[in-house]
Scaffold this active site. Structure first.
Site, PDB file in Angstrom:
ATOM      1  N   HIS A 154      40.072  -5.989  18.304  1.00 44.61           N
ATOM      2  CA  HIS A 154      40.379  -6.330  19.698  1.00 44.61           C
ATOM      3  C   HIS A 154      41.440  -7.441  19.746  1.00 44.61           C
ATOM      4  O   HIS A 154      42.487  -7.297  20.380  1.00 44.61           O
ATOM      5  CB  HIS A 154      39.093  -6.778  20.404  1.00 44.61           C
ATOM      6  CG  HIS A 154      39.280  -7.164  21.825  1.00 44.61           C
ATOM      7  ND1 HIS A 154      38.953  -6.321  22.871  1.00 44.61           N
ATOM      8  CD2 HIS A 154      39.756  -8.286  22.398  1.00 44.61           C
ATOM      9  CE1 HIS A 154      39.231  -6.927  24.013  1.00 44.61           C
ATOM     10  NE2 HIS A 154      39.722  -8.126  23.757  1.00 44.61           N
ATOM     11  N   GLU A 155      41.160  -8.538  19.040  1.00 45.46           N
ATOM     12  CA  GLU A 155      42.096  -9.674  19.080  1.00 45.46           C
ATOM     13  C   GLU A 155      43.429  -9.286  18.426  1.00 45.46           C
ATOM     14  O   GLU A 155      44.486  -9.738  18.859  1.00 45.46           O
ATOM     15  CB  GLU A 155      41.489 -10.902  18.403  1.00 45.46           C
ATOM     16  CG  GLU A 155      40.171 -11.406  19.034  1.00 45.46           C
ATOM     17  CD  GLU A 155      40.204 -11.592  20.540  1.00 45.46           C
ATOM     18  OE1 GLU A 155      41.301 -11.769  21.111  1.00 45.46           O
ATOM     19  OE2 GLU A 155      39.120 -11.535  21.174  1.00 45.46           O
TER      20      GLU A 155
ATOM     21  N   HIS B 117      45.582  -7.665  20.957  1.00 46.16           N
ATOM     22  CA  HIS B 117      46.283  -8.704  21.739  1.00 46.16           C
ATOM     23  C   HIS B 117      47.430  -9.276  20.906  1.00 46.16           C
ATOM     24  O   HIS B 117      48.530  -9.501  21.407  1.00 46.16           O
ATOM     25  CB  HIS B 117      45.324  -9.852  22.068  1.00 46.16           C
ATOM     26  CG  HIS B 117      44.350  -9.564  23.182  1.00 46.16           C
ATOM     27  ND1 HIS B 117      44.746  -9.163  24.431  1.00 46.16           N
ATOM     28  CD2 HIS B 117      42.983  -9.656  23.238  1.00 46.16           C
ATOM     29  CE1 HIS B 117      43.667  -9.017  25.213  1.00 46.16           C
ATOM     30  NE2 HIS B 117      42.586  -9.298  24.514  1.00 46.16           N
TER      31      HIS B 117
ATOM     32  N   GLU C  67      44.857  -6.680  28.121  1.00 47.28           N
ATOM     33  CA  GLU C  67      43.555  -6.134  27.728  1.00 47.28           C
ATOM     34  C   GLU C  67      43.677  -4.647  27.360  1.00 47.28           C
ATOM     35  O   GLU C  67      42.896  -4.144  26.557  1.00 47.28           O
ATOM     36  CB  GLU C  67      42.553  -6.352  28.867  1.00 47.28           C
ATOM     37  CG  GLU C  67      41.095  -6.217  28.476  1.00 47.28           C
ATOM     38  CD  GLU C  67      40.571  -7.303  27.526  1.00 47.28           C
ATOM     39  OE1 GLU C  67      41.295  -8.274  27.240  1.00 47.28           O
ATOM     40  OE2 GLU C  67      39.436  -7.153  27.065  1.00 47.28           O
TER      41      GLU C  67
HETATM   42 ZN    ZN Z   1      40.601  -9.299  25.306  1.00 47.22          ZN
END
Ligand code: ZN
Length: 511
Positions: free
Chosen positions: A267-268, A271, A305
């Site tokens: 997830h990170e 980003h 996101e």
């Molecule tokens: Zn996030």
């Protein structure tokens, strides 16, 4: 052609962004390596930087240069420069609407309210937190009033605008309401009529060092450049696009639940790939001339996101990913993990649960958690829900939606940090991100028909190439709606997300 005024404006913005990146480094350090004793001084260091930044962003010189650029035909004829000036005007108008005393009071009360929240959450004591939430809500409402409700909109929209520019609560509600019903129906069908996958593959013992090494292997495979980034350990994982050529990822480890760290890391890193792909840096990581201007910045939180959720759920929780990752993970986790096949691990990574905590929620229930918060914070800002009635309203709505009773406020309205420091209007961007991610991945699949075969071989380049081309390189040049239309040919719709969830989870549950 860009004029002298435009060049000077970009220079001032670049200078301010350098100062801002110093502040970001202080924040990253606080969350990773700073000893506890440094807290008080760190708060003052950050406040000094925030004050300096507010002065720079609102300086009259910026206003003069903006006006000069707006009436300059050369700037207006250059689409990139014109978009950059449009966004800088937007930022300037918002920032100059806030008096400095409100900015500092929000930071000050927010820091103390966050401390009170931590304590109240530990003891599940809403009454102790209520006066702080009352204060923060009043300050946040004052901030919204300074911004002013947009034409035809409501006060909440002024807050939402900070995280998802031009979004409107009424429009979001019109998307969320039917989506909530469809998600609830899907979840009920899976859990009441389906067969839950075996959880054993995700419960193996995986030492922290092995998880860290595996995590680094995965983020490298995704295309994250570790010569321009790091992965460190923290309590609340985040990604900080700290400076050009320097993107910091963080994660946390549970030796009996490696998937939490794996998906948190992916997830990170999603980003992080966005940050590395923004035109704020050149190939060697050197800051570009537009660093600090909107063209070099992320579009919105919803778009940000979409990048993280895309990698986490649309790549990481896919069958093709595990075809590649399973033998790799075997090398790190050993015999206990080796005995499962890739299919069993894939199924264990797609378990749906009626759980209380948003950050631990699966793909299907996650958006229900978000919608609950959106409805409640909107009612609080409108003055339709008193702070003292929050726990009751939370529990009642949660039970209606999920069919289970909230046992205490720690697992209810006290679980998230956001409201304690005034992040109101932020929650809906999580679900917008999921919707964008689903739509983007349909477009990626349409362009690369053999995407799954490639991912199964460990080749994830098609995903990175598409997002670089259609999202990252544009910065804030287009609005979120324009970006979505340009990239996918259609306006944002909930259909791709529903197709994705139905298409994946029904077979896993056999319903
Ligand atoms: Zn996030």
């Amino acid at each position: 052609m860009p004029t002298q005024a435009y060049t000077e404006l970009c220079h001032l913005k670049r200078d301010a962004a350098m100062l801002s990146s110093v502040g970001a480094l202080l924040g990253w350090d606080q969350e990773t390596y700073m000893p506890e004793g440094g807290t008080a001084a760190r708060a003052e260091q950050k406040a000094v930087i925030a004050g300096l930044l507010h002065d720079r962003h609102t300086s009259p010189r910026v206003g003069e240069l903006l006006a000069a650029c707006e009436s300059d035909k050369g700037v207006q004829a250059d689409p990139e420069a014109a978009a950059n000036v449009r966004e800088m005007r937007r930022d300037y108008d918002r920032e100059t609407k806030l008096p400095k005393d409100l900015v500092t009071e929000l930071a000050n009360v927010g820091a103390r309210a966050q401390d009170a929240w931590k304590d109240a959450r530990k003891r599940s004591d809403f009454k102790a937190f209520a006066p702080w939430l009352e204060k923060m809500m009043a300050l946040t409402r004052r901030k919204a009033e300074c911004y002013g409700a947009p034409k035809g909109g409501e006060l909440y929209d002024a807050l939402l605008d900070e995280y998802e520019p031009d979004a409107r609560a009424a429009e979001i509600e019109a998307v969320f309401n039917p989506l909530r019903d469809r998600l609830s129906t899907l979840v009920a069908d899976l859990l009441d009529n389906g067969k839950t996958p075996d959880l054993a593959p995700r419960r193996i013992h995986a030492p922290q060092a092995a998880q860290h090494a595996f995590g680094l292997k995965v983020v490298e495979q995704m295309g994250f450049d570790l010569s321009k980034g790091r992965l460190d350990i923290t309590t609340h994982p985040f990604c900080e696009g700290l400076a050009p050529g320097d993107t910091r990822l963080t994660t946390r480890y549970d030796e009996h639940y490696f998937m939490a760290a794996l998906y948190g890391t992916m997830h990170e890193a999603g980003h992080g790939l966005y940050e590395q792909g923004l035109p704020k840096q050149g190939g060697d990581g050197e800051p570009t001339a537009i660093f600090g201007t909107p063209l070099s910045e992320a579009r919105s939180l919803g778009i940000h996101e979409s990048q993280s959720r895309g990698w986490e759920n649309f790549v990481g929780r896919g069958r093709a990913f595990w075809a590649w990752a399973k033998p790799v993970a075997d090398g790190f986790f050993g015999a206990e993990f080796k005995k499962f096949d890739a299919e069993a691990v894939y199924r264990a990574s797609n378990v749906v649960e009626r759980s209380f905590i948003r950050v631990e929620a699966d793909e299907a229930t996650y958006n229900l958690h978000v919608m609950l918060r959106f409805g409640l914070e909107r009612a609080m800002i409108a003055g339709d829900l008193a702070i003292k009635d929050l726990p009751g309203a939370w529990n009642e709505r949660f039970e209606r939606m999920m069919g289970v009773k909230v046992p205490d406020d720690a697992r209810g309205c006290l679980q998230d940090v956001h409201w304690s420091f005034g992040l109101i209007g932020y929650f809906p961007t999580y679900t917008l991100g999921n919707l964008y991610a689903a739509q983007f991945f349909e477009a990626i699949r349409a362009e690369t028909r053999d995407l799954d075969d490639r991912i199964a071989r460990g080749d994830m380049g098609a995903v990175l190439k598409w997002t670089r081309e259609h999202i990252h390189r544009h910065g804030r040049r287009f609005t979120s709606a324009e970006l979505c239309e340009k990239a996918t040919g259609k306006p944002l719709s909930p259909e791709p997300l529903m197709r994705h969830l139905e298409g994946k989870l029904r077979p896993v549950y056999g319903v």
